[in-house]
Design an enzyme around this catalytic site. Sequence first.
Site: not given
Ligand SMILES: [Zn+2]
Length: 336
Positions: A254, A161-162, A165, A185, A259, A176
Amino acid sequence: MNKYPCRCHFIPDVVFKEMKKEGIDVAQPSQTGLDKSMRTRRQGLMTFARMMPDVGNNERLVFDSQNTSSLRLNQVRKEGDNPSVDLDVNAVYDNGGIVRDYFKTVLGWDSIDNNSMDLVSNVHYLMKYNNAFWDGEQMIFGDGDGTNFKHFARALDVTAHELTHGVVQYTANLEYKNQSGALNEHFADVFGTAIKQHFLKQNEMTANWLIGESCLSGRFAGKAIRSMKSPNDATVVMMPQPDNMKIIYKGTSDNGGVHINSGIPNHAFYLAAMGIGTQNAAVLWFEALKILKSTAKFKDLYKALTKVAKTLVIAKKIPASTQVTLDAAFKKVGII
Ligand SMILES: [Zn+2]
């Protein structure tokens, strides 16, 4: 210039806020403060990177922060080194390799930046830090407090996941915030899941479609951070997400629900994968990512997928039924 670069913490602030309301204060260092200094540093770095592209050696470099906030403090493993005695070090090294190989062999993308960027990971960041994140140039993993969260460094879907990004940063560079942030995301979850399924030799039918289930403990044990199959099912996830445009979050928390609203395209990906297979869907989504603008909204994702699907179907890389499947999936979640 992306005015809203990704603040890509695996556990979003909204989760900690919810936990605090319920009397569980996990005493996080302020993400806002942390992010502000990083954002300034990153913006400088990204301007510099544009002037002088960083040519890496496609190496994995793992550092131990020794429970401080220092990054690249003590190098404990580099490409080709024997395993360490530290299981977290070995896990981020192995998982980084799995992610790098998937992008290269399945998607034809060379590391994060398509230019052999080194994969730098820092483990044991701060004391009992309940998160993992991509800071614009490297991965950072906390140990978790062991009570609510654990083992961020050992979860393949967290690393996938990271690092995705990072790939998003070098492709669509999605802002973002609001829907473009939720798409950022979303893509991180798409490839987090696709890479996990590919590595575990699972498919859309056999996979559990959960994200971050191995990082939760205590009262969250047995749940996941998110589910692409059932985003809105509180028995499965620790914080339900909308799975349809009818219930899209319109507030400002957020970063405008990055998210939260990612649940909507996430569920569309799940439905598409059920029709054409996860790996076909991943190839399709990656081609769409390459043509999206940084301010893209959910409808733009549908348009981009439709556009690249035509070419991929003609090249016989994905099934002829793809467009029908996409239409049904995006209608079901209310995007079209
Ligand atoms: Zn993320």
